[in-house]
Design a protein around this motif. Sequence first.
Motif, mmCIF file in Angstrom:
data_model
loop_
_atom_site.group_PDB
_atom_site.id
_atom_site.type_symbol
_atom_site.label_atom_id
_atom_site.label_comp_id
_atom_site.label_asym_id
_atom_site.label_seq_id
_atom_site.Cartn_x
_atom_site.Cartn_y
_atom_site.Cartn_z
ATOM 1 N N SER A 16 0.858 -1.153 -0.118
ATOM 2 C CA SER A 16 -0.054 0.078 -0.176
ATOM 3 C C SER A 16 0.847 1.498 0.171
ATOM 4 O O SER A 16 1.988 1.106 0.545
ATOM 5 C CB SER A 16 -0.901 0.128 1.323
ATOM 6 O OG SER A 16 -1.557 -1.187 1.342
ATOM 7 N N SER A 18 2.485 4.464 1.235
ATOM 8 C CA SER A 18 2.744 4.873 2.553
ATOM 9 C C SER A 18 2.411 6.156 3.352
ATOM 10 O O SER A 18 2.471 6.435 4.260
ATOM 11 C CB SER A 18 4.393 4.837 2.817
ATOM 12 O OG SER A 18 5.026 5.876 2.013
ATOM 13 N N CYS A 19 1.603 6.879 2.290
ATOM 14 C CA CYS A 19 0.727 8.159 3.022
ATOM 15 C C CYS A 19 2.000 8.980 3.553
ATOM 16 O O CYS A 19 1.779 9.748 4.418
ATOM 17 C CB CYS A 19 -0.248 7.866 3.903
ATOM 18 S SG CYS A 19 -1.463 7.160 3.291
ATOM 19 N N LYS A 132 1.462 -7.625 4.148
ATOM 20 C CA LYS A 132 0.326 -7.129 4.918
ATOM 21 C C LYS A 132 0.598 -6.686 6.248
ATOM 22 O O LYS A 132 -0.054 -5.887 6.703
ATOM 23 C CB LYS A 132 -0.555 -8.740 5.200
ATOM 24 C CG LYS A 132 -1.238 -9.122 3.951
ATOM 25 C CD LYS A 132 -2.045 -10.386 3.866
ATOM 26 C CE LYS A 132 -2.698 -10.829 2.876
ATOM 27 N NZ LYS A 132 -3.431 -12.179 3.114
ATOM 28 N N ASP A 135 1.487 -3.181 5.717
ATOM 29 C CA ASP A 135 0.358 -2.399 5.417
ATOM 30 C C ASP A 135 -0.513 -2.013 6.576
ATOM 31 O O ASP A 135 -1.091 -1.081 6.657
ATOM 32 C CB ASP A 135 -0.369 -3.188 4.401
ATOM 33 C CG ASP A 135 0.340 -2.957 3.085
ATOM 34 O OD1 ASP A 135 1.272 -2.530 2.884
ATOM 35 O OD2 ASP A 135 -0.335 -3.707 1.920
ATOM 36 N N GLN A 136 -0.667 -3.011 7.557
ATOM 37 C CA GLN A 136 -1.421 -2.941 8.785
ATOM 38 C C GLN A 136 -0.857 -1.803 9.537
ATOM 39 O O GLN A 136 -1.526 -1.082 10.234
ATOM 40 C CB GLN A 136 -1.625 -4.342 9.545
ATOM 41 C CG GLN A 136 -2.593 -4.218 10.675
ATOM 42 C CD GLN A 136 -3.856 -3.976 10.379
ATOM 43 O OE1 GLN A 136 -4.420 -4.510 9.427
ATOM 44 N NE2 GLN A 136 -4.449 -2.779 11.150
ATOM 45 N N ILE A 138 0.430 0.911 8.435
ATOM 46 C CA ILE A 138 -0.123 2.042 8.043
ATOM 47 C C ILE A 138 -1.204 2.575 8.417
ATOM 48 O O ILE A 138 -1.536 3.722 8.796
ATOM 49 C CB ILE A 138 0.276 1.968 6.492
ATOM 50 C CG1 ILE A 138 1.602 1.863 5.818
ATOM 51 C CG2 ILE A 138 -0.334 3.345 5.950
ATOM 52 C CD1 ILE A 138 2.135 1.895 4.554
ATOM 53 N N THR A 139 -2.059 1.321 8.394
ATOM 54 C CA THR A 139 -3.621 1.374 8.808
ATOM 55 C C THR A 139 -3.605 1.870 10.080
ATOM 56 O O THR A 139 -4.591 2.688 10.470
ATOM 57 C CB THR A 139 -4.360 0.288 8.524
ATOM 58 O OG1 THR A 139 -4.180 -0.428 7.072
ATOM 59 C CG2 THR A 139 -5.762 0.270 8.882
ATOM 60 N N ASP A 140 -2.844 1.382 10.990
ATOM 61 C CA ASP A 140 -2.970 1.749 12.522
ATOM 62 C C ASP A 140 -2.290 3.074 12.999
ATOM 63 O O ASP A 140 -2.919 3.813 13.647
ATOM 64 C CB ASP A 140 -2.115 0.549 13.271
ATOM 65 C CG ASP A 140 -2.738 -0.660 13.458
ATOM 66 O OD1 ASP A 140 -3.841 -0.819 12.786
ATOM 67 O OD2 ASP A 140 -1.977 -1.776 13.554
ATOM 68 N N LEU A 142 -2.252 5.783 10.824
ATOM 69 C CA LEU A 142 -3.024 7.233 10.186
ATOM 70 C C LEU A 142 -3.899 7.594 11.122
ATOM 71 O O LEU A 142 -3.828 8.968 11.412
ATOM 72 C CB LEU A 142 -3.534 6.755 8.817
ATOM 73 C CG LEU A 142 -2.553 6.399 7.568
ATOM 74 C CD1 LEU A 142 -3.371 5.970 6.281
ATOM 75 C CD2 LEU A 142 -1.759 7.561 7.419
ATOM 76 N N PRO A 143 -4.628 6.763 11.911
ATOM 77 C CA PRO A 143 -5.472 7.581 12.824
ATOM 78 C C PRO A 143 -4.987 8.076 13.872
ATOM 79 O O PRO A 143 -5.539 9.341 14.167
ATOM 80 C CB PRO A 143 -6.558 6.389 13.276
ATOM 81 C CG PRO A 143 -6.344 5.224 12.131
ATOM 82 C CD PRO A 143 -5.071 5.486 11.873
#
Length: 270
Positions: A16, A18-19, A132, A135-136, A138-140, A142-143
Amino acid sequence: MNWGLMKRSQLHARPSPSCGLCTIAEEADIDYAFLRLQKLEEINRTVQKECKNLKESFSTLARCEQKLTSDLSSCNQVYEEENFRVLAEEYHSVSKQMGESAKQFSDIVQVTVNDPLKKLANEFGSAQTAIKKRDQMITDLLPVRKQLEKLKEKERTGTNIARTEQLKRSLSVMEGDFKTTNKQLLNDMNTMLDLRADYIEPSLLALIRAETNYYGECTKLFNSLVLHSGTSPKRTSPKATKSEPAASELIAQFSQDMQAIRALSIVADK
């Protein structure tokens, strides 16, 4: 899109974005490594499939030839001529030996090519698991970043300042963990790519040697059959042992034999 191919592929999800957690160069490097690994997995899967087809082809050839020679050996007309009977029986013996050679070839290829490539295939699944995990992260992360940005816009009360510092520390740790994981993932993917030749080359050499042995055994057995058939009692006149007949002589003899066959009542034109 080939959905069947995608279903069998273990490397199916690209890393994904990396923002902003990675540089543009780092993003490009990890994406390029993923695409190369995905291609390697496809090649690995294709080689396994084609090796399986090759083994089955050799086995099928051996079975067909054994069926042919078995039917020929059991034919009543063969026993009317001694030399023909001996030749048919020797041919059948050769076909059985070639069946054993085909099985030996299949066993060698299974151990030296298919089994190692199956083990390599498992590593692609491990790579996807690592992606994965990255990517997880990154998901954790960003918030937490969004919470920090919103908190900075609020009034700087003691509570908000304390919360801001807490989020900054948490975010810093998470970003550090992500960068470490991302770097390790890229290194592991490149290492896997760099070692692909060292891993696959022995299997390729083993396949070539197995084929060399198989075809060498074929040549030896059939040469022996031809030489032996050429020394049978009715084929050992001085004239026959001087040299092999020329192609033109063989064609002429074939034409003569075919004319004789066509003259038989069972095939003659009515």
